[in-house]
Design a protein around this motif. Structure first.
Motif, PDB file in Angstrom:
ATOM      1  N   PRO A 134      56.645 -10.630  -3.815  1.00  0.00           N
ATOM      2  CA  PRO A 134      57.647  -9.902  -4.623  1.00  0.00           C
ATOM      3  C   PRO A 134      57.213  -9.706  -6.075  1.00  0.00           C
ATOM      4  O   PRO A 134      57.743  -8.836  -6.767  1.00  0.00           O
ATOM      5  N   ALA A 135      56.269 -10.494  -6.563  1.00  0.00           N
ATOM      6  CA  ALA A 135      55.794 -10.363  -7.956  1.00  0.00           C
ATOM      7  C   ALA A 135      54.395 -10.958  -8.045  1.00  0.00           C
ATOM      8  O   ALA A 135      53.947 -11.656  -7.130  1.00  0.00           O
ATOM      9  N   ARG A 136      53.714 -10.664  -9.172  1.00  0.00           N
ATOM     10  CA  ARG A 136      52.370 -11.238  -9.390  1.00  0.00           C
ATOM     11  C   ARG A 136      52.504 -12.669  -9.915  1.00  0.00           C
ATOM     12  O   ARG A 136      53.478 -12.978 -10.601  1.00  0.00           O
ATOM     13  N   VAL A 137      51.511 -13.483  -9.617  1.00  0.00           N
ATOM     14  CA  VAL A 137      51.585 -14.903 -10.004  1.00  0.00           C
ATOM     15  C   VAL A 137      50.600 -15.201 -11.139  1.00  0.00           C
ATOM     16  O   VAL A 137      49.659 -14.446 -11.387  1.00  0.00           O
ATOM     17  N   ASP A 138      50.821 -16.333 -11.813  1.00  0.00           N
ATOM     18  CA  ASP A 138      49.957 -16.731 -12.930  1.00  0.00           C
ATOM     19  C   ASP A 138      48.638 -17.321 -12.428  1.00  0.00           C
ATOM     20  O   ASP A 138      47.605 -17.181 -13.075  1.00  0.00           O
ATOM     21  N   ALA A 139      48.687 -18.016 -11.300  1.00  0.00           N
ATOM     22  CA  ALA A 139      47.458 -18.629 -10.768  1.00  0.00           C
ATOM     23  C   ALA A 139      47.544 -18.697  -9.245  1.00  0.00           C
ATOM     24  O   ALA A 139      48.635 -18.825  -8.672  1.00  0.00           O
ATOM     25  N   VAL A 140      46.384 -18.603  -8.607  1.00  0.00           N
ATOM     26  CA  VAL A 140      46.280 -18.802  -7.160  1.00  0.00           C
ATOM     27  C   VAL A 140      45.395 -20.005  -6.912  1.00  0.00           C
ATOM     28  O   VAL A 140      44.340 -20.156  -7.550  1.00  0.00           O
ATOM     29  N   LEU A 141      45.814 -20.875  -6.011  1.00  0.00           N
ATOM     30  CA  LEU A 141      45.035 -22.052  -5.638  1.00  0.00           C
ATOM     31  C   LEU A 141      44.470 -21.784  -4.243  1.00  0.00           C
ATOM     32  O   LEU A 141      45.210 -21.728  -3.267  1.00  0.00           O
ATOM     33  N   LYS A 185      41.244  -6.382 -14.103  1.00  0.00           N
ATOM     34  CA  LYS A 185      42.456  -7.169 -14.410  1.00  0.00           C
ATOM     35  C   LYS A 185      42.128  -8.391 -15.290  1.00  0.00           C
ATOM     36  O   LYS A 185      43.004  -9.201 -15.575  1.00  0.00           O
ATOM     37  N   GLN A 186      40.855  -8.516 -15.680  1.00  0.00           N
ATOM     38  CA  GLN A 186      40.409  -9.638 -16.536  1.00  0.00           C
ATOM     39  C   GLN A 186      40.826 -10.980 -15.955  1.00  0.00           C
ATOM     40  O   GLN A 186      41.437 -11.815 -16.624  1.00  0.00           O
ATOM     41  N   LEU A 187      40.491 -11.165 -14.681  1.00  0.00           N
ATOM     42  CA  LEU A 187      40.851 -12.406 -13.988  1.00  0.00           C
ATOM     43  C   LEU A 187      39.815 -13.476 -14.276  1.00  0.00           C
ATOM     44  O   LEU A 187      38.654 -13.180 -14.569  1.00  0.00           O
ATOM     45  N   ALA A 244      47.153 -10.855  -5.700  1.00  0.00           N
ATOM     46  CA  ALA A 244      48.388 -11.564  -6.061  1.00  0.00           C
ATOM     47  C   ALA A 244      48.468 -11.886  -7.544  1.00  0.00           C
ATOM     48  O   ALA A 244      49.553 -12.169  -8.065  1.00  0.00           O
ATOM     49  N   LEU A 245      47.325 -11.862  -8.253  1.00  0.00           N
ATOM     50  CA  LEU A 245      47.303 -12.329  -9.649  1.00  0.00           C
ATOM     51  C   LEU A 245      47.798 -11.267 -10.634  1.00  0.00           C
ATOM     52  O   LEU A 245      47.488 -10.081 -10.491  1.00  0.00           O
ATOM     53  N   ARG A 246      48.482 -11.739 -11.656  1.00  0.00           N
ATOM     54  CA  ARG A 246      48.819 -10.861 -12.787  1.00  0.00           C
ATOM     55  C   ARG A 246      47.547 -10.641 -13.612  1.00  0.00           C
ATOM     56  O   ARG A 246      46.605 -11.456 -13.533  1.00  0.00           O
ATOM     57  N   PRO A 247      47.506  -9.572 -14.420  1.00  0.00           N
ATOM     58  CA  PRO A 247      46.340  -9.398 -15.300  1.00  0.00           C
ATOM     59  C   PRO A 247      46.135 -10.657 -16.145  1.00  0.00           C
ATOM     60  O   PRO A 247      47.099 -11.240 -16.656  1.00  0.00           O
ATOM     61  N   GLY A 248      44.889 -11.112 -16.252  1.00  0.00           N
ATOM     62  CA  GLY A 248      44.594 -12.320 -17.029  1.00  0.00           C
ATOM     63  C   GLY A 248      44.849 -13.607 -16.268  1.00  0.00           C
ATOM     64  O   GLY A 248      44.676 -14.693 -16.825  1.00  0.00           O
ATOM     65  N   GLY A 249      45.235 -13.512 -14.998  1.00  0.00           N
ATOM     66  CA  GLY A 249      45.524 -14.718 -14.199  1.00  0.00           C
ATOM     67  C   GLY A 249      44.253 -15.418 -13.740  1.00  0.00           C
ATOM     68  O   GLY A 249      43.135 -14.930 -13.940  1.00  0.00           O
ATOM     69  N   THR A 250      44.450 -16.572 -13.104  1.00  0.00           N
ATOM     70  CA  THR A 250      43.315 -17.425 -12.714  1.00  0.00           C
ATOM     71  C   THR A 250      43.374 -17.741 -11.229  1.00  0.00           C
ATOM     72  O   THR A 250      44.426 -18.136 -10.729  1.00  0.00           O
ATOM     73  N   VAL A 251      42.232 -17.581 -10.558  1.00  0.00           N
ATOM     74  CA  VAL A 251      42.141 -18.119  -9.201  1.00  0.00           C
ATOM     75  C   VAL A 251      41.228 -19.346  -9.262  1.00  0.00           C
ATOM     76  O   VAL A 251      40.122 -19.276  -9.800  1.00  0.00           O
TER      77      VAL A 251
END
Ligand SMILES: NC(=O)c1ccc[n+]([C@@H]2O[C@H](COP(=O)([O-])OP(=O)(O)OC[C@H]3O[C@@H](n4cnc5c(N)ncnc54)[C@H](OP(=O)(O)O)[C@@H]3O)[C@@H](O)[C@H]2O)c1
Length: 330
Positions: free
Chosen positions: A213-220, A263-265, A234-241
């Motif tokens: 439903p929305a982008r997340v801050d981090a994916v594990l 997206k500067q991930l 799934a990541l928002r721009p600037g997010g971290t996997v």
């Protein structure tokens, strides 16, 4: 002593190379201590070892197991820290030592009645846990702690996605993340595991690959190829996997390089954790009264059955091995 060990490698049928039988007790060595194992636990690492990943034929037979609670003669039951440095005089973060190994890689593992551990390679176990629960802290929970708080650097109120719901690392991520004030979303191929994840503290659960439903801050990430594209999307721009494993393979159909730069991930690898992180994890678990999810407990003699359950992929949480009856305080 009784031990569960790799006798030979079988990449496609890993359990064929497992023997549960007699091995010599470890010899005392300067700078190391021989401790009786109270409880151990399984990790996917044990299946990789039986497949021949990370070991050579010359190292066999090798006793499996990274996790342990052992009885220290002065301190009582301790959680073993399984990361062993290999570079003489190495100082600082042991996970960054290029010659580091885990118990069961260069030195014999914990699925045995006795284990040889470097002096000081342990922390006191949380009082409220039984030994099987506390043994889960050695690997899955330590890995999850570092992924969330050292590598992803997420803050309370943020949203994270955990790929896979049932695994040892995945359940630890759910329980730790929820306790730290994160909104934890999970994916799983199984409806049962999705509902178990909600019981463990996940805020919502989705089918593997389902649009969120929305982008997340981090994916594990610990699943790898099967979920990589979904993780990046799934990541928002600037997010971290943060990735600690690749159970489904390490060659995703698409590397997603364009999305990563556009997206500067941040893509961050993660492996185990330091003894200091293990200590902080134990304090956090104690303060929050967290109990690692345990799927089933087996005897050391029944390690083969436990590994079969892990291979089938039906477990939710830790597959525990009770080695001897300790002063269980749970
Ligand atoms: N770097 C490190 O320090 C470190 C430490 C611990 C573990 N690891 C690695 O992390 C991985 C997980 O370890 P574990 O001990 O937690 O293993 P595990 O208990 O066997 O967990 C397997 C998990 O992977 C998911 N999964 C497996 N195949 C999948 C597929 N094809 N598609 C989607 N999901 C799949 C399962 O999710 P569902 O069944 O719910 O879909 C399950 O949650 C392993 O590869 C392990 O080697 C690395």
């Amino acid at each position: 002593m009784l031990a569960a060990y790799v006798e030979e490698f079988h990449p496609d049928e890993p359990l064929r190379g497992l023997v549960v039988g007699d091995r010599p007790e470890p010899e005392p060595q300067p700078g190391w201590q021989v401790l009786p194992v109270v409880a151990a636990g399984l990790n996917h690492h044990d299946l990789w070892s039986l497949r021949g990943v990370g070991l050579t034929r010359e190292q066999l037979p090798m006793i499996l197991g990274c996790d342990a609670v052992a009885e220290h003669p002065e301190l009582g039951e301790v959680v073993v820290h399984p990361v062993i440095t290999g570079t003489p005089g190495w100082e600082g973060d042991p996970t960054l030592d290029p010659r580091r190994s885990l118990l069961s890689e260069r030195h014999q593992g914990t699925l045995a009645e006795w284990v040889l551990v470097p002096e000081g390679g342990w922390v006191s176990r949380p009082e409220h846990l039984d030994a099987v629960e506390a043994a889960a802290l050695s690997t899955s929970w330590l890995t999850a702690y570092r992924m969330l708080f050292t590598q992803a650097q997420v803050r309370p109120g943020q949203t994270v996605l955990v790929q896979g719901a049932g695994g040892g690392v995945a359940t630890a991520l759910i329980q730790l993340g929820a306790a730290a004030g994160l909104t934890v979303w999970v994916t799983s191929r199984s409806e049962d595991k999705r509902s178990r994840a909600l019981e463990l503290g996940a805020a919502d659960s989705f089918e593997t690959g389902e649009r969120l439903p929305a982008r997340v801050d981090a994916v594990l990430e610990s699943v790898g190829a099967a979920t990589w594209t979904h993780s990046i999307n799934a990541l928002r721009p600037g997010g971290t996997v943060v990735i600690c494993g690749a159970t489904s393979g390490d060659a995703p159909e698409k590397a997603e390089l364009t999305k990563i730069f556009f997206k500067q991930l941040r893509v961050q690898g993660s492996t185990m954790g330091t003894r200091e992180e293990l200590g902080a994890l134990c304090r956090f678990v104690s303060r929050e009264g967290l109990r690692p999810a345990v799927d089933q407990v087996y005897t050391l003699a029944d390690t083969g059955q436990a590994l079969e359950r892990m291979q089938q992929g039906d477990a939710v949480g830790q597959l525990g091995i009770q080695v001897r009856s300790g002063a269980s305080r749970g």
